[in-house]
Design a protein around this motif. Structure first.
Motif, PDB file in Angstrom:
ATOM      1  N   PRO A   1       0.829  -1.204   0.000  1.00 24.04           N
ATOM      2  CA  PRO A   1       0.000   0.000   0.000  1.00 24.04           C
ATOM      3  C   PRO A   1       0.867   1.259   0.000  1.00 24.04           C
ATOM      4  O   PRO A   1       1.872   1.323   0.706  1.00 24.04           O
ATOM      5  CB  PRO A   1      -0.793  -0.104   1.306  1.00 24.04           C
ATOM      6  CG  PRO A   1      -0.714  -1.534   1.708  1.00 24.04           C
ATOM      7  CD  PRO A   1       0.615  -2.004   1.214  1.00 24.04           C
ATOM      8  N   GLY A   2       0.473   2.250  -0.784  1.00 25.30           N
ATOM      9  CA  GLY A   2       1.198   3.519  -0.826  1.00 25.30           C
ATOM     10  C   GLY A   2       0.294   4.613  -1.331  1.00 25.30           C
ATOM     11  O   GLY A   2      -0.623   4.356  -2.125  1.00 25.30           O
ATOM     12  N   GLY A   3       0.525   5.818  -0.867  1.00 25.83           N
ATOM     13  CA  GLY A   3      -0.285   6.960  -1.288  1.00 25.83           C
ATOM     14  C   GLY A   3      -1.014   7.561  -0.111  1.00 25.83           C
ATOM     15  O   GLY A   3      -2.008   7.019   0.349  1.00 25.83           O
ATOM     16  N   GLY A   4      -0.470   8.665   0.394  1.00 29.12           N
ATOM     17  CA  GLY A   4      -1.134   9.372   1.490  1.00 29.12           C
ATOM     18  C   GLY A   4      -1.064   8.673   2.832  1.00 29.12           C
ATOM     19  O   GLY A   4      -1.861   8.964   3.722  1.00 29.12           O
ATOM     20  N   ILE A   5      -0.094   7.781   3.017  1.00 31.18           N
ATOM     21  CA  ILE A   5       0.039   7.084   4.298  1.00 31.18           C
ATOM     22  C   ILE A   5       0.804   7.961   5.281  1.00 31.18           C
ATOM     23  O   ILE A   5       1.887   8.455   4.981  1.00 31.18           O
ATOM     24  CB  ILE A   5       0.747   5.726   4.132  1.00 31.18           C
ATOM     25  CG1 ILE A   5      -0.117   4.782   3.291  1.00 31.18           C
ATOM     26  CG2 ILE A   5       1.043   5.099   5.493  1.00 31.18           C
ATOM     27  CD1 ILE A   5       0.483   3.401   3.090  1.00 31.18           C
ATOM     28  N   THR A   6       0.224   8.165   6.458  1.00 20.26           N
ATOM     29  CA  THR A   6       0.840   8.956   7.520  1.00 20.26           C
ATOM     30  C   THR A   6       0.731   8.192   8.829  1.00 20.26           C
ATOM     31  O   THR A   6       0.063   7.159   8.915  1.00 20.26           O
ATOM     32  CB  THR A   6       0.149  10.318   7.687  1.00 20.26           C
ATOM     33  OG1 THR A   6      -1.171  10.100   8.226  1.00 20.26           O
ATOM     34  CG2 THR A   6       0.029  11.043   6.353  1.00 20.26           C
ATOM     35  N   GLU A   7       1.377   8.747   9.867  1.00 19.07           N
ATOM     36  CA  GLU A   7       1.275   8.115  11.179  1.00 19.07           C
ATOM     37  C   GLU A   7      -0.147   8.131  11.709  1.00 19.07           C
ATOM     38  O   GLU A   7      -0.519   7.312  12.556  1.00 19.07           O
ATOM     39  CB  GLU A   7       2.226   8.788  12.183  1.00 19.07           C
ATOM     40  CG  GLU A   7       1.860  10.208  12.587  1.00 19.07           C
ATOM     41  CD  GLU A   7       2.381  11.251  11.628  1.00 19.07           C
ATOM     42  OE1 GLU A   7       2.349  12.451  11.992  1.00 19.07           O
ATOM     43  OE2 GLU A   7       2.819  10.886  10.520  1.00 19.07           O
ATOM     44  N   ARG A   8      -0.978   9.027  11.164  1.00 21.62           N
ATOM     45  CA  ARG A   8      -2.362   9.143  11.641  1.00 21.62           C
ATOM     46  C   ARG A   8      -3.281   8.064  11.076  1.00 21.62           C
ATOM     47  O   ARG A   8      -4.263   7.692  11.711  1.00 21.62           O
ATOM     48  CB  ARG A   8      -2.918  10.527  11.307  1.00 21.62           C
ATOM     49  CG  ARG A   8      -2.233  11.669  12.051  1.00 21.62           C
ATOM     50  CD  ARG A   8      -2.849  13.009  11.729  1.00 21.62           C
ATOM     51  NE  ARG A   8      -2.696  13.355  10.322  1.00 21.62           N
ATOM     52  CZ  ARG A   8      -1.597  13.928   9.814  1.00 21.62           C
ATOM     53  NH1 ARG A   8      -0.562  14.198  10.612  1.00 21.62           N
ATOM     54  NH2 ARG A   8      -1.525  14.227   8.534  1.00 21.62           N
ATOM     55  N   ASN A   9      -2.990   7.587   9.855  1.00 21.41           N
ATOM     56  CA  ASN A   9      -3.877   6.577   9.272  1.00 21.41           C
ATOM     57  C   ASN A   9      -3.234   5.210   9.084  1.00 21.41           C
ATOM     58  O   ASN A   9      -3.883   4.272   8.605  1.00 21.41           O
ATOM     59  CB  ASN A   9      -4.430   7.070   7.921  1.00 21.41           C
ATOM     60  CG  ASN A   9      -3.327   7.323   6.891  1.00 21.41           C
ATOM     61  OD1 ASN A   9      -2.275   6.716   6.909  1.00 21.41           O
ATOM     62  ND2 ASN A   9      -3.599   8.245   5.966  1.00 21.41           N
ATOM     63  N   LEU A  10      -1.963   5.092   9.451  1.00 23.08           N
ATOM     64  CA  LEU A  10      -1.241   3.844   9.220  1.00 23.08           C
ATOM     65  C   LEU A  10      -1.882   2.658   9.927  1.00 23.08           C
ATOM     66  O   LEU A  10      -2.014   1.576   9.352  1.00 23.08           O
ATOM     67  CB  LEU A  10       0.220   3.995   9.652  1.00 23.08           C
ATOM     68  CG  LEU A  10       1.089   2.737   9.506  1.00 23.08           C
ATOM     69  CD1 LEU A  10       1.089   2.240   8.078  1.00 23.08           C
ATOM     70  CD2 LEU A  10       2.513   3.022   9.957  1.00 23.08           C
ATOM     71  N   GLN A  11      -2.291   2.845  11.177  1.00 23.08           N
ATOM     72  CA  GLN A  11      -2.867   1.736  11.920  1.00 23.08           C
ATOM     73  C   GLN A  11      -4.139   1.217  11.252  1.00 23.08           C
ATOM     74  O   GLN A  11      -4.367   0.006  11.164  1.00 23.08           O
ATOM     75  CB  GLN A  11      -3.173   2.170  13.363  1.00 23.08           C
ATOM     76  CG  GLN A  11      -3.545   1.022  14.299  1.00 23.08           C
ATOM     77  CD  GLN A  11      -2.423   0.004  14.449  1.00 23.08           C
ATOM     78  OE1 GLN A  11      -1.238   0.362  14.497  1.00 23.08           O
ATOM     79  NE2 GLN A  11      -2.762  -1.265  14.500  1.00 23.08           N
ATOM     80  N   ARG A  12      -4.941   2.128  10.749  1.00 23.59           N
ATOM     81  CA  ARG A  12      -6.172   1.733  10.061  1.00 23.59           C
ATOM     82  C   ARG A  12      -5.859   0.958   8.785  1.00 23.59           C
ATOM     83  O   ARG A  12      -6.522  -0.037   8.463  1.00 23.59           O
ATOM     84  CB  ARG A  12      -6.997   2.982   9.743  1.00 23.59           C
ATOM     85  CG  ARG A  12      -8.376   2.704   9.184  1.00 23.59           C
ATOM     86  CD  ARG A  12      -9.169   4.001   9.095  1.00 23.59           C
ATOM     87  NE  ARG A  12     -10.387   3.838   8.333  1.00 23.59           N
ATOM     88  CZ  ARG A  12     -11.178   4.826   7.970  1.00 23.59           C
ATOM     89  NH1 ARG A  12     -10.866   6.071   8.343  1.00 23.59           N
ATOM     90  NH2 ARG A  12     -12.271   4.595   7.269  1.00 23.59           N
ATOM     91  N   ILE A  13      -4.852   1.419   8.043  1.00 26.25           N
ATOM     92  CA  ILE A  13      -4.453   0.717   6.826  1.00 26.25           C
ATOM     93  C   ILE A  13      -3.846  -0.636   7.171  1.00 26.25           C
ATOM     94  O   ILE A  13      -4.097  -1.637   6.490  1.00 26.25           O
ATOM     95  CB  ILE A  13      -3.468   1.584   6.025  1.00 26.25           C
ATOM     96  CG1 ILE A  13      -4.174   2.846   5.518  1.00 26.25           C
ATOM     97  CG2 ILE A  13      -2.861   0.809   4.857  1.00 26.25           C
ATOM     98  CD1 ILE A  13      -3.254   3.872   4.893  1.00 26.25           C
ATOM     99  N   LEU A  14      -3.073  -0.665   8.237  1.00 26.85           N
ATOM    100  CA  LEU A  14      -2.458  -1.906   8.702  1.00 26.85           C
ATOM    101  C   LEU A  14      -3.516  -2.959   9.004  1.00 26.85           C
ATOM    102  O   LEU A  14      -3.417  -4.115   8.586  1.00 26.85           O
ATOM    103  CB  LEU A  14      -1.627  -1.615   9.957  1.00 26.85           C
ATOM    104  CG  LEU A  14      -0.997  -2.795  10.694  1.00 26.85           C
ATOM    105  CD1 LEU A  14       0.057  -3.443   9.824  1.00 26.85           C
ATOM    106  CD2 LEU A  14      -0.402  -2.344  12.006  1.00 26.85           C
TER     107      LEU A  14
END
Length: 259
Positions: free
Chosen positions: A179-192
């Protein structure tokens, strides 16, 4: 890689590469022209980055910005850049090529992969422009790509999360879906949690003011003064890697130079 997770960070300078490694990145994607989505970096940049970091460095092979439909002469440039990147120590290559109707250009990819070997190869976010991502994924697997970078064919990985999960499930370990594109520390856990992915791709950038004391009227200026360039923010990388449970080294100052 700790706990099965790896963060790949896209950088376009030596300082950013050093910051990324100290922030906990497990791999670097090296490119130029980030404003255009990333183009082939200079071999001088690759050579110095390799002297300054220990993590693997994957090199972007993209002769220009814009679409991913290449002319014969552009293909020759790509092949030459691949050979040079290998010569100067690249640990992997990153490229993508499509046909005019939005499918993977299998003929061109096969030719470029042959030049890349034995190095691992990632198909970049040209994937997000394909006509049918599920069919395209099978094509990449059959061609032998090790990884595919994608935002789930959406503006950001968070918005494309459902497709990323579907792609990862379809892949079944035959290719790594990153996954890539707009990943930050704020949304990483949700994407994870929502993607089942074990590798992630991001950049954490901030503007740095120029040290120049003289400037002329027509130079592009930020609201706070002349802007030198966008530089990777080590604190953002540290926060993201911390969310994955990865270790990072504290960075002292906004610019980290090679030892």
């Amino acid at each position: 890689m700790d706990d099965g997770f790896l963060m790949e960070v896209c950088v376009d300078s030596v300082e950013s590469a050093v910051n990324a490694e100290r922030g906990g990145a497990g791999r670097i994607e090296l490119c130029a022209g980030l404003v255009e989505g990333g183009t082939t970096p200079s071999m001088g940049l690759l050579q110095v980055v390799k002297q300054c970091v220990r993590v693997p460095v994957f090199v972007m092979i993209r002769p220009r910005g814009g679409d991913f439909l290449y002319s014969d002469r552009e293909v020759e440039v790509m092949k030459a850049d691949i050979r040079l990147a290998k010569l100067h120590g690249a640990d992997g290559l990153v490229f993508g090529a499509l046909t005019e109707d939005g499918r993977i250009d299998t003929e061109l990819c096969t030719a470029l992969l042959a030049v890349c070997r034995p190095l691992p190869v990632t198909f970049h976010r040209a994937f997000d422009m394909v006509h049918d991502p599920l069919v395209a994924l099978e094509t990449l697997i059959s061609l032998g790509f090790e990884r595919v970078l994608t935002s789930g064919c959406d503006s950001t990985a968070l918005e494309g999360l459902s497709l990323i999960k579907r792609l990862a499930e379809q892949a079944k370990g035959r290719i790594v879906v990153v996954p890539g594109g707009g990943i930050t520390e704020r949304n990483l856990q949700r994407i994870l949690e929502g993607s089942t992915a074990s590798e992630f791709h991001c950049s954490a950038r901030s503007a740095r003011d120029s040290g120049m004391k003289f400037s002329v009227r027509f130079q592009r200026c930020s609201s706070s003064g002349l802007e030198l360039h966008a530089e990777l923010d080590p604190w953002g990388i540290s926060s993201a890697t911390a969310a994955l449970g990865l270790k990072s080294e504290r960075c002292h100052g906004s610019v980290l130079l090679c030892p």
